[in-house]
Scaffold this motif. Structure first.
Motif, PDB file in Angstrom:
ATOM      1  N   ILE A  24      17.551   1.878  26.609  1.00 37.09           N
ATOM      2  CA  ILE A  24      16.916   0.799  25.848  1.00 37.09           C
ATOM      3  C   ILE A  24      15.741   0.229  26.632  1.00 37.09           C
ATOM      4  CG2 ILE A  24      17.219  -1.542  24.925  1.00 37.09           C
ATOM      5  CD1 ILE A  24      20.159  -0.785  24.337  1.00 37.09           C
ATOM      6  N   LEU A  25      15.937  -0.012  27.921  1.00 39.97           N
ATOM      7  CA  LEU A  25      14.866  -0.572  28.754  1.00 39.97           C
ATOM      8  C   LEU A  25      13.672   0.375  28.830  1.00 39.97           C
ATOM      9  CD1 LEU A  25      16.863  -2.169  31.710  1.00 39.97           C
ATOM     10  CD2 LEU A  25      15.485  -3.369  29.996  1.00 39.97           C
ATOM     11  N   GLU A  26      13.931   1.652  28.917  1.00 39.94           N
ATOM     12  CA  GLU A  26      12.839   2.624  28.998  1.00 39.94           C
ATOM     13  C   GLU A  26      11.986   2.607  27.739  1.00 39.94           C
ATOM     14  OE1 GLU A  26      12.194   7.455  29.593  1.00 39.94           O
ATOM     15  OE2 GLU A  26      14.146   6.552  29.975  1.00 39.94           O
ATOM     16  N   VAL A  27      12.645   2.620  26.578  1.00 44.76           N
ATOM     17  CA  VAL A  27      11.911   2.587  25.303  1.00 44.76           C
ATOM     18  C   VAL A  27      11.204   1.245  25.133  1.00 44.76           C
ATOM     19  CG1 VAL A  27      12.163   2.598  22.796  1.00 44.76           C
ATOM     20  CG2 VAL A  27      13.399   4.279  24.176  1.00 44.76           C
ATOM     21  N   ALA A  28      11.905   0.156  25.461  1.00 42.29           N
ATOM     22  CA  ALA A  28      11.332  -1.184  25.304  1.00 42.29           C
ATOM     23  C   ALA A  28      10.105  -1.355  26.194  1.00 42.29           C
ATOM     24  CB  ALA A  28      12.376  -2.242  25.634  1.00 42.29           C
ATOM     25  N   GLN A  29      10.158  -0.832  27.409  1.00 40.89           N
ATOM     26  CA  GLN A  29       9.012  -0.953  28.308  1.00 40.89           C
ATOM     27  C   GLN A  29       7.777  -0.296  27.702  1.00 40.89           C
ATOM     28  OE1 GLN A  29       9.562  -0.499  32.574  1.00 40.89           O
ATOM     29  NE2 GLN A  29       7.848   0.926  32.654  1.00 40.89           N
ATOM     30  N   ARG A  30       7.935   0.883  27.142  1.00 39.78           N
ATOM     31  CA  ARG A  30       6.801   1.572  26.517  1.00 39.78           C
ATOM     32  C   ARG A  30       6.262   0.786  25.330  1.00 39.78           C
ATOM     33  NH1 ARG A  30      10.027   6.372  26.917  1.00 39.78           N
ATOM     34  NH2 ARG A  30      10.279   6.353  24.649  1.00 39.78           N
ATOM     35  N   PHE A  32       6.607  -2.544  24.608  1.00 44.15           N
ATOM     36  CA  PHE A  32       5.986  -3.809  24.999  1.00 44.15           C
ATOM     37  C   PHE A  32       4.632  -3.560  25.665  1.00 44.15           C
ATOM     38  CE2 PHE A  32      10.406  -5.741  25.067  1.00 44.15           C
ATOM     39  CZ  PHE A  32      10.162  -6.622  24.015  1.00 44.15           C
ATOM     40  N   ALA A  33       4.551  -2.522  26.484  1.00 45.40           N
ATOM     41  CA  ALA A  33       3.279  -2.196  27.138  1.00 45.40           C
ATOM     42  C   ALA A  33       2.238  -1.768  26.117  1.00 45.40           C
ATOM     43  CB  ALA A  33       3.487  -1.098  28.178  1.00 45.40           C
ATOM     44  N   ARG A  34       2.660  -1.088  25.077  1.00 44.91           N
ATOM     45  CA  ARG A  34       1.727  -0.567  24.070  1.00 44.91           C
ATOM     46  C   ARG A  34       1.290  -1.639  23.080  1.00 44.91           C
ATOM     47  NH1 ARG A  34       4.133   4.463  21.202  1.00 44.91           N
ATOM     48  NH2 ARG A  34       3.897   5.198  23.347  1.00 44.91           N
ATOM     49  N   HIS A  35       2.229  -2.502  22.680  1.00 45.02           N
ATOM     50  CA  HIS A  35       1.945  -3.437  21.592  1.00 45.02           C
ATOM     51  C   HIS A  35       1.933  -4.903  22.002  1.00 45.02           C
ATOM     52  CE1 HIS A  35       2.299  -0.079  18.814  1.00 45.02           C
ATOM     53  NE2 HIS A  35       3.488   0.207  19.308  1.00 45.02           N
ATOM     54  N   GLY A  36       2.292  -5.200  23.247  1.00 45.70           N
ATOM     55  CA  GLY A  36       2.380  -6.594  23.663  1.00 45.70           C
ATOM     56  C   GLY A  36       3.696  -7.211  23.225  1.00 45.70           C
ATOM     57  N   TYR A  37       3.940  -8.431  23.706  1.00 44.90           N
ATOM     58  CA  TYR A  37       5.201  -9.085  23.341  1.00 44.90           C
ATOM     59  C   TYR A  37       5.258  -9.382  21.846  1.00 44.90           C
ATOM     60  CZ  TYR A  37       8.923 -12.493  22.922  1.00 44.90           C
ATOM     61  OH  TYR A  37      10.053 -13.156  22.524  1.00 44.90           O
ATOM     62  N   ALA A  38       4.188  -9.943  21.310  1.00 44.02           N
ATOM     63  CA  ALA A  38       4.193 -10.329  19.897  1.00 44.02           C
ATOM     64  C   ALA A  38       4.220  -9.113  18.975  1.00 44.02           C
ATOM     65  CB  ALA A  38       2.965 -11.195  19.591  1.00 44.02           C
ATOM     66  N   GLY A  39       3.520  -8.058  19.362  1.00 41.45           N
ATOM     67  CA  GLY A  39       3.389  -6.903  18.472  1.00 41.45           C
ATOM     68  C   GLY A  39       4.546  -5.931  18.506  1.00 41.45           C
ATOM     69  N   ALA A  40       5.287  -5.907  19.601  1.00 43.68           N
ATOM     70  CA  ALA A  40       6.415  -4.974  19.698  1.00 43.68           C
ATOM     71  C   ALA A  40       7.546  -5.420  18.779  1.00 43.68           C
ATOM     72  CB  ALA A  40       6.907  -4.905  21.142  1.00 43.68           C
ATOM     73  N   ARG A  41       8.186  -4.449  18.119  1.00 39.72           N
ATOM     74  CA  ARG A  41       9.265  -4.751  17.169  1.00 39.72           C
ATOM     75  C   ARG A  41      10.548  -4.068  17.613  1.00 39.72           C
ATOM     76  NH1 ARG A  41       8.975  -2.629  12.534  1.00 39.72           N
ATOM     77  NH2 ARG A  41       9.904  -4.315  11.309  1.00 39.72           N
ATOM     78  N   VAL A  42      11.619  -4.835  17.641  1.00 34.88           N
ATOM     79  CA  VAL A  42      12.916  -4.287  18.044  1.00 34.88           C
ATOM     80  C   VAL A  42      13.379  -3.228  17.052  1.00 34.88           C
ATOM     81  CG1 VAL A  42      15.325  -4.844  18.558  1.00 34.88           C
ATOM     82  CG2 VAL A  42      13.517  -6.422  19.243  1.00 34.88           C
ATOM     83  N   ASP A  43      13.032  -3.394  15.785  1.00 34.41           N
ATOM     84  CA  ASP A  43      13.379  -2.380  14.775  1.00 34.41           C
ATOM     85  C   ASP A  43      12.770  -1.030  15.130  1.00 34.41           C
ATOM     86  OD1 ASP A  43      14.969  -3.912  13.053  1.00 34.41           O
ATOM     87  OD2 ASP A  43      13.209  -4.780  12.093  1.00 34.41           O
ATOM     88  N   ASP A  44      11.527  -1.040  15.591  1.00 36.29           N
ATOM     89  CA  ASP A  44      10.871   0.206  15.981  1.00 36.29           C
ATOM     90  C   ASP A  44      11.550   0.820  17.207  1.00 36.29           C
ATOM     91  OD1 ASP A  44       9.072  -0.117  13.918  1.00 36.29           O
ATOM     92  OD2 ASP A  44       7.522  -1.032  15.178  1.00 36.29           O
ATOM     93  N   MET A  45      11.933  -0.029  18.143  1.00 37.51           N
ATOM     94  CA  MET A  45      12.635   0.478  19.324  1.00 37.51           C
ATOM     95  C   MET A  45      13.950   1.142  18.928  1.00 37.51           C
ATOM     96  SD  MET A  45      12.086  -2.750  21.906  1.00 37.51           S
ATOM     97  CE  MET A  45      10.535  -3.667  21.895  1.00 37.51           C
ATOM     98  N   ALA A  46      14.668   0.499  18.025  1.00 36.78           N
ATOM     99  CA  ALA A  46      15.938   1.054  17.563  1.00 36.78           C
ATOM    100  C   ALA A  46      15.731   2.407  16.892  1.00 36.78           C
ATOM    101  CB  ALA A  46      16.611   0.074  16.601  1.00 36.78           C
ATOM    102  N   ALA A  47      14.672   2.520  16.078  1.00 41.59           N
ATOM    103  CA  ALA A  47      14.387   3.776  15.398  1.00 41.59           C
ATOM    104  C   ALA A  47      14.053   4.877  16.398  1.00 41.59           C
ATOM    105  CB  ALA A  47      13.232   3.583  14.420  1.00 41.59           C
ATOM    106  N   ASP A 112       2.057   1.411  32.767  1.00 44.14           N
ATOM    107  CA  ASP A 112       2.777   0.450  31.918  1.00 44.14           C
ATOM    108  C   ASP A 112       3.059  -0.842  32.678  1.00 44.14           C
ATOM    109  OD1 ASP A 112       2.751   2.062  29.736  1.00 44.14           O
ATOM    110  OD2 ASP A 112       4.890   2.573  29.769  1.00 44.14           O
ATOM    111  N   PHE A 113       3.290  -0.755  33.979  1.00 42.77           N
ATOM    112  CA  PHE A 113       3.500  -1.961  34.789  1.00 42.77           C
ATOM    113  C   PHE A 113       2.258  -2.838  34.752  1.00 42.77           C
ATOM    114  CE2 PHE A 113       2.902  -4.014  38.978  1.00 42.77           C
ATOM    115  CZ  PHE A 113       3.970  -4.902  38.931  1.00 42.77           C
ATOM    116  N   ILE A 114       1.097  -2.202  34.885  1.00 41.88           N
ATOM    117  CA  ILE A 114      -0.171  -2.944  34.847  1.00 41.88           C
ATOM    118  C   ILE A 114      -0.340  -3.645  33.504  1.00 41.88           C
ATOM    119  CG2 ILE A 114      -2.665  -2.758  35.103  1.00 41.88           C
ATOM    120  CD1 ILE A 114      -1.054  -2.078  37.644  1.00 41.88           C
ATOM    121  N   LYS A 115      -0.034  -2.934  32.427  1.00 44.36           N
ATOM    122  CA  LYS A 115      -0.159  -3.520  31.088  1.00 44.36           C
ATOM    123  C   LYS A 115       0.799  -4.686  30.900  1.00 44.36           C
ATOM    124  CE  LYS A 115      -1.570   0.870  28.969  1.00 44.36           C
ATOM    125  NZ  LYS A 115      -1.158   1.965  28.051  1.00 44.36           N
ATOM    126  N   LEU A 116       2.034  -4.525  31.367  1.00 41.77           N
ATOM    127  CA  LEU A 116       3.025  -5.591  31.217  1.00 41.77           C
ATOM    128  C   LEU A 116       2.612  -6.845  31.972  1.00 41.77           C
ATOM    129  CD1 LEU A 116       6.288  -3.478  31.589  1.00 41.77           C
ATOM    130  CD2 LEU A 116       5.581  -4.722  29.535  1.00 41.77           C
TER     131      LEU A 116
END
Length: 227
Positions: A24-30, A32-47, A112-116
């Motif tokens: 979960i953390l691996e997918v979430a990191q990608r 959040f780094a790609r879409h930002g906190y506001a843009g990232a969706r947990v539904d997408d991570m689950a999918a 991804d660390f830099i983006k986060l």
């Protein structure tokens, strides 16, 4: 229950839980780094994981807690790398140069660390401040650099009255900028800072910059008549 079913042992269940959390953390990191906190969706991570939003919330309690866990993981990896520096058996100059080069290598290998970090700065560290692990995310590197500086002064190698946090900032800013600003810098100056032909020069540059500052090699020579 089928007769052939075997209940997993507690240790196996724990390993499965740890593996699920790590995935979960691996997918979430990608995400959040790609879409930002506001843009990232947990539904997408689950999918992406072929699991459910409910399962993710079961392990992390919500989107913000998941994001904080991602930040903790990202910073924890940097601290783990820094802890590999053997201050007791390295000369101070070599130890600080090694720290600079390890930071350079890590930031290059973990965009991804830099983006986060950039994203969390946009949020003024609002989420990071809620981390229970925050003291452990900053203390170790400050202590490490302090040890190196103390050893360097005791040996007569370092003459600058340097502060550990300032030295950390000096190293981080160069390594961070090279990755975070590569696109704008490239557009303005027509140079890809991350191109292979520049890598070794930049890696050596940050090490030598820090060493020169600490050893006083870069100090201005007083002019005639100066006290």
């Amino acid at each position: 229950m089928p007769s052939h079913y075997v209940t997993p042992a507690p240790g196996e269940r724990q390993r499965d839980a740890d593996r699920t959390r790590a995935e979960i953390l691996e997918v979430a990191q990608r995400e959040f780094a790609r879409h930002g906190y506001a843009g990232a969706r947990v539904d997408d991570m689950a999918a992406l994981m072929r699991t459910t939003k409910r399962m993710i919330y079961y392990y992390f309690g919500g989107k913000e807690k998941l994001y904080v866990a991602v930040l903790e993981k990202a910073y924890g990896e940097v601290r783990k790398l820094e802890s590999t520096i053997d201050v007791q058996h390295l000369a101070p100059v070599e130890a600080i140069r090694t720290l600079a080069e390890l930071t350079f290598d890590h930031h290059e290998a973990h965009p991804d660390f830099i983006k986060l970090v950039s994203i969390e700065n946009i949020h003024q560290a609002e989420h990071l401040r809620k981390s229970e692990a925050l003291p452990n995310l900053s203390g170790p590197v400050a202590e490490l650099i302090s040890q190196i500086l103390d050893a360097g002064r005791a040996a007569g190698d370092f003459v600058a009255e340097a502060d550990a946090i300032d030295v950390h900032m000096m190293i981080s800013s160069f390594c961070f900028f090279r990755i975070a600003n590569q696109h704008t810098f490239g557009a303005l100056f027509g140079r890809d800072m991350t191109a292979p032909e520049h890598r070794e020069r930049h890696r050596e540059m940050i090490g030598e910059m820090v060493v020169a500052y600490l050893t006083g090699a870069g100090r201005r020579t007083p002019g005639p008549g100066a006290p």
